[in-house]
Design a protein around this motif. Structure first.
Motif, short mmCIF file in Angstrom:
data_model
loop_
_atom_site.label_atom_id
_atom_site.label_comp_id
_atom_site.label_asym_id
_atom_site.label_seq_id
_atom_site.Cartn_x
_atom_site.Cartn_y
_atom_site.Cartn_z
N ASP A 304 0.87 -1.18 0.00
CA ASP A 304 0.00 0.00 0.00
C ASP A 304 0.91 1.23 0.00
O ASP A 304 1.70 1.42 0.92
CB ASP A 304 -0.86 -0.03 1.27
CG ASP A 304 -1.69 1.22 1.46
OD1 ASP A 304 -1.65 2.13 0.62
OD2 ASP A 304 -2.38 1.29 2.51
N VAL A 314 -7.56 -2.90 -4.73
CA VAL A 314 -7.91 -2.07 -3.56
C VAL A 314 -8.18 -0.63 -4.00
O VAL A 314 -9.17 -0.02 -3.58
CB VAL A 314 -6.80 -2.11 -2.50
CG1 VAL A 314 -7.20 -1.28 -1.28
CG2 VAL A 314 -6.52 -3.54 -2.07
N SER A 320 -11.28 -4.63 -0.23
CA SER A 320 -10.96 -3.56 0.73
C SER A 320 -9.52 -3.60 1.19
O SER A 320 -8.96 -2.57 1.58
CB SER A 320 -11.89 -3.65 1.94
OG SER A 320 -11.71 -4.87 2.62
N SER A 321 -8.91 -4.77 1.18
CA SER A 321 -7.51 -4.87 1.60
C SER A 321 -6.93 -6.17 1.08
O SER A 321 -7.65 -7.09 0.67
CB SER A 321 -7.37 -4.80 3.13
OG SER A 321 -8.04 -5.87 3.75
N LYS A 607 -11.06 4.66 0.51
CA LYS A 607 -10.41 3.36 0.70
C LYS A 607 -10.26 3.02 2.17
O LYS A 607 -10.51 1.88 2.59
CB LYS A 607 -9.02 3.37 0.05
CG LYS A 607 -9.02 3.16 -1.44
CD LYS A 607 -7.62 2.84 -1.94
CE LYS A 607 -6.61 3.86 -1.51
NZ LYS A 607 -5.24 3.55 -1.94
N THR A 608 -9.85 3.99 2.96
CA THR A 608 -9.63 3.74 4.38
C THR A 608 -10.93 3.39 5.09
O THR A 608 -10.98 2.46 5.91
CB THR A 608 -8.99 4.98 5.04
OG1 THR A 608 -7.74 5.25 4.41
CG2 THR A 608 -8.75 4.75 6.52
N GLU A 611 -11.89 -0.14 4.08
CA GLU A 611 -11.05 -1.14 4.74
C GLU A 611 -11.44 -1.31 6.21
O GLU A 611 -11.58 -2.43 6.70
CB GLU A 611 -9.58 -0.75 4.63
CG GLU A 611 -8.63 -1.74 5.27
CD GLU A 611 -7.17 -1.37 5.08
OE1 GLU A 611 -6.32 -2.08 5.65
OE2 GLU A 611 -6.89 -0.39 4.37
#
Length: 910
Positions: A304, A314, A320-321, A607-608, A611
């Motif tokens: 990442d 992702v 998600s991860s 994204k965060t 996740e």
């Protein structure tokens, strides 16, 4: 998740007298020194590694046996791991191992994996502890009692450990994929083993396994940290050299997994909210040069934010991860990819998308930038591990299991020498669909199949035999682990904006620099309802700045072998920095850029949140997560706007979805700042340079929101036992708490600390609760108690926990309540008082030998004005306690009439 001598019957046909042992003392033979690892051997075949480090105040004794789940036969699945548990019971000469470990006050554990089993003890450095640990390990090598009565209790503890793992969807899926990927090799069998074999094995069968593998010619003893080398060799000679070399030949395993001839698939159906896709490829043994190239390729694919798979899956929010895992094993292993899938995604569609991206691995044209980025990250990890001597000594367990400790250095050399061609080669060689565990049999012709290289013992011997390693590093200056010495080496000061700092002058191996900063933020009004916003803001600080992208930040930190981590809870914003002396200034410049120039790109926010929510969705039916969350909500019912409010798991998901970029930017611009902060830097670096960097990084970063401490509210807990049903979960958990008023300045504080030690948290599984539930009745794998006594307010609590099989719910509840009632009614004994005073003192000495403890003590002084001497003062008060003071404190603050308990599990199981 990791644990004297004279035996008359080592194995069938071997009988040696006590007097024979006493006459056969041989000094360990010196073989060489590879980068500070001094190697010796004994005539009986045992290997010895000494890793001295004068900068430590602790030492570790770690013994590794070359036996793991790989060596188990039919009906023996889980035997290596079960035996590991049994070797913490007793020996013929020393008796109760756990009690003596507890009395010593160190940290101890045992772990089992595919190729090895190990046992280690971490103690404050002195010859008494060194001698005892060597004597103990020599005794339990051949003199373990392995009683059926102990096994009858311990097998259910191991079964409970098995059940804990069964609650983890990603862990169970990985186990199923490994099992499907391997047709013949025992790497396809889980180390924890078969529940049925665990339950049915008898002590005589376990003893045969023990007598075959627990012998000096199958063991490597590692001693690391601060110790007297001459004394260590003397104790080793006295205790281990007298053990005869067995006449049996182990032979080793010789099964070679054939080339896979078609994609395989496995489907797991279990209760839960998580969606997962996984894929595994047969790859290489750790000894193979390809392992380094594969490790780098794993980083290139999944890192990442730069990874190819990360960007395609992702970044586009299809998953998600992602994470990758390749065990360090003796024979050809696997590279395993895990993809977490958001709840709202179609699993079948996602699986096909993942498969499509995986099929591209062999055709991607990798470049020098990809390789440089991966090498920086891997070499950072290697350096960090090697420069933490105690951790390094324990990590060598896996490498020894893989063939030889020198392979760790060869792996590093292989990483340093990697080329783009190496990456391209392994990508094309291993990442074929017919070598992947997912699919079905498809007839085809002219397939190029993957057959990983086999590494025989003589090949590993040839690789490592003449290996010399790099030039030896300089010796590190000793640092005495005492408060008096800490005070001599601490400098304090204040930055121009009011932030307090502490500097600890302590040389760390590799010239490491460690720092922890704590910023105190906001006030009740400004923080109202912003818990999720604050947590996300802290996580996103590394997502990009006005001068650097997230990828550039991460790449540079990896190149500098450094890390910066940020987190936020309540009014506390924590920054952790781990770097090296030569890189410190640049790392602090990167941190300054993060805290003053962050841009919070919308795609990173999305994204965060995805996740984090995927992770939370996986907890919605997880007993442990539910119990922790619900107990906090029951015992501390704050209003939703409070900074102390605990949202339900579903609320956390819903709340994070509502967070906007504007809210994050507003929090960043108005709440964050260092003018009410503090922090401590530990390392061998000139004070003026540290202060200059702190001033440059934090001196002008001021919060707009005025800081005012929000005091917690005291909520009196009530007697309550509440069940939360989690269907189809193999393991359950019990948690309980009681609130009361106390702080660390209270006259009763030392007595209550020791009372809790005796009741549930002290020693090595020797306090009353673990002795009753784990050791005597075997109804809980993990059980104990804990306290939370604050410094600046009086909202305190006591609590307990127990992991259990759902069918043991009532038995666990009864046992815990009976033990607490007994302690309240009859009090503790004089022997318990004396034993726990000693173990507590030893534990505190061990803790003082850890760098993070030193940093935390200085930060506590900076925040609360508490003298460093209070550490010794508290220990002295505990040492002087009378029995009636301890019993009185327990009765004053603890009563079962106010304990709130929650139980989460599938309690409909029969």
């Amino acid at each position: 998740m990791k644990k004297l001598l004279l035996c008359l019957s080592l194995m069938v046909g071997l009988s040696i007298s006590t007097s024979t042992f006493a006459q056969k003392t041989d000094a360990p033979k010196y073989l060489g020194n590879v980068e500070g690892v001094k190697e010796y051997s004994l005539n009986n075949g045992m290997k010895v590694l000494l890793i001295p480090d004068g900068s430590q105040s602790n030492m570790v004794v770690n013994i590794v046996y070359n036996v793991g789940s790989k060596d188990e036969g039919y009906g023996e699945k889980g035997m290596a791991h079960l035996l590991e548990h049994m070797l913490f019971k007793s020996t013929k000469n020393l008796g109760d191992i756990k009690k003596q470990l507890s009395d010593k006050g160190g940290a101890a554990n045992g772990t089992t994996y595919y190729d090895r089993t190990n046992y280690y003890e971490i103690f404050p450095s002195n010859d008494e502890n060194l001698k005892w640990a060597i004597q103990m390990e020599a005794d339990r090598m051949i003199n373990a009692t392995i009683l059926q009565s102990d096994l009858d209790k311990e097998f259910s503890v191991v079964r409970n450990e098995f059940e804990i793992g069964e609650n983890n969807p990603s862990g169970v899926l990985m186990e199923k994929v490994f099992s499907t990927a391997y047709m013949w090799h025992n790497y396809g069998n889980s180390t924890i083993g078969s529940k049925e074999d665990i339950e049915r094995v008898k002590a005589p069968t376990l003893r045969k396994f023990y007598e075959k593998y627990y012998q000096p010619d199958n063991a490597t003893l590692i001693i690391a940290g601060k110790f007297d080398e001459a004394n260590a060799l003397k104790h080793i000679a006295e205790n281990f050299s007298v053990l005869p070399k067995p006449t049996r030949q182990l032979g080793g395993t010789y099964t070679v997994e054939p080339a896979q001839d078609g994609e395989k698939t496995v489907e797991l159906n279990r209760s839960g909210e998580s969606k997962l896709v996984a894929a595994a490829y047969h790859t290489s043994a750790y000894a193979d040069k390809d392992y380094a190239a594969l490790a780098a390729l794993g980083e290139i694919l999944t890192a990442d934010p730069s990874g190819y798979l990360y960007k395609s899956l992702v970044e586009t929010q299809k998953v998600s991860s992602i994470w990758v895992y390749a065990p360090e094993v003796r024979d050809a292993g696997l590279m395993y990819f895990n993809f977490d899938v958001p709840k709202d995604k179609n699993l079948e569609v996602t699986k096909n998308l993942v498969r499509t991206e995986l099929d591209k691995i062999g055709s991607i044209k990798y470049n020098a930038e990809d390789l440089g980025r991966a090498k920086s990250k891997l070499l950072k990890q290697i350096a960090d591990n090697k420069n933490n001597t105690v951790s390094f000594a324990i990590s060598l367990t896996e490498i020894i299991g893989a063939g030889d400790y020198k392979l760790a250095f060869l792996y590093r050399d292989n990483v340093e020498n990697l080329s783009v061609a190496d990456i391209q080669r392994v990508a094309e060689k291993y990442f074929k669909s017919n070598n992947r565990t997912l699919g079905v049999f498809v007839p085809s012709a002219n397939e190029t199949r993957v057959q990983p290289a086999e590494f025989r013992p003589e090949q590993i011997a040839a690789l490592t035999g003449n290996y010399k390693g790099k030039a030896l590093e300089k010796d590190v200056a000793p640092f005495e682990a005492t408060i008096a010495n800490l005070k001599k080496n601490v400098t304090e000061g204040v930055l121009s904006n009011g932030m307090k700092y502490g500097l600890i002058n302590k040389e760390v191996k590799g010239d490491k620099i460690i720092a922890t900063f704590k910023m105190l933020l906001g006030n009740e009004k400004d923080l109202a309802g912003k818990n999720e916003i604050g947590k996300l803001t802290a996580v996103l600080l590394k997502s990009g700045t006005k001068t650097k992208t997230k990828e550039q930040i991460q790449d540079r930190l990896d190149q500098l072998k450094s890390s910066i981590n940020t987190r936020l809870y309540g009014q506390n914003f924590i920054i952790s920095v781990n770097t090296y002396k030569n890189n410190y200034a640049e790392v602090m410049d990167i941190l300054k850029d993060m805290v003053t120039n962050s841009t919070f790109p919308q795609n990173e926010i999305t994204k965060t949140i995805t996740e984090q929510n995927t992770n939370l969705e996986g907890q919605l039916k997880d007993p442990e997560a539910i119990a922790q969350n619900e107990l906090q909500r029951l015992s501390s019912p704050y209003p939703k706007e409070s900074v102390f409010y605990t949202a339900s798991l579903q609320e956390q998901i819903d709340n994070s979805k509502k967070v906007t970029r504007d809210q994050i930017v507003n929090y960043y611009q108005n709440i964050l700042g260092t003018n009410n902060g503090l922090g401590t830097v530990l390392g061998n670096i000139e004070a003026k340079n540290v202060v200059a960097s702190l001033e440059n990084t934090f001196g002008k970063w001021n919060a707009q929101s005025k800081y005012a401490e929000v005091k917690p509210t005291y909520f009196e807990t009530k007697k309550l036992d509440k069940n939360f049903l989690t269907p189809d979960k193999e393991n359950a958990i019990a948690l309980g708490t009681e609130s009361f008023k106390m702080n660390q300045k209270s006259p009763d504080y030392p007595a209550f600390v020791l009372a809790n030690e005796i009741l549930g948290s002290g020693g090595f599984l020797s306090a009353r609760l673990p002795m009753r539930l784990r050791e005597k009745e075997g109804i809980s794998y993990g059980v104990g108690s804990f306290i939370n006594i604050p410094v600046s307010n009086d909202v305190a609590s006591w609590g307990y926990y127990a992991l259990l099989n759902p069918t043991k719910r009532n038995a666990v509840e009864s046992a815990i309540k009976e033990e607490v009632s007994k302690a309240l009614k009859d009090g503790f004994t004089a022997d318990e008082l004396l034993t726990n005073k000693k173990s507590y003192a030893n534990i505190q000495k061990t803790m003082l030998g850890m760098d993070n403890t030193l940093i935390n003590l200085v930060n506590k002084k900076l925040q609360y004005g508490i003298s460093l001497d209070e550490y010794d003062t508290l220990n002295s008060k505990i040492a002087d306690l009378k029995l009636d003071e301890v019993n009185s404190a327990l009765r004053k603050y603890l009563t079962l009439d106010k304990v709130t308990s929650v139980y989460a599990g599938d309690f409909n199981k029969k």
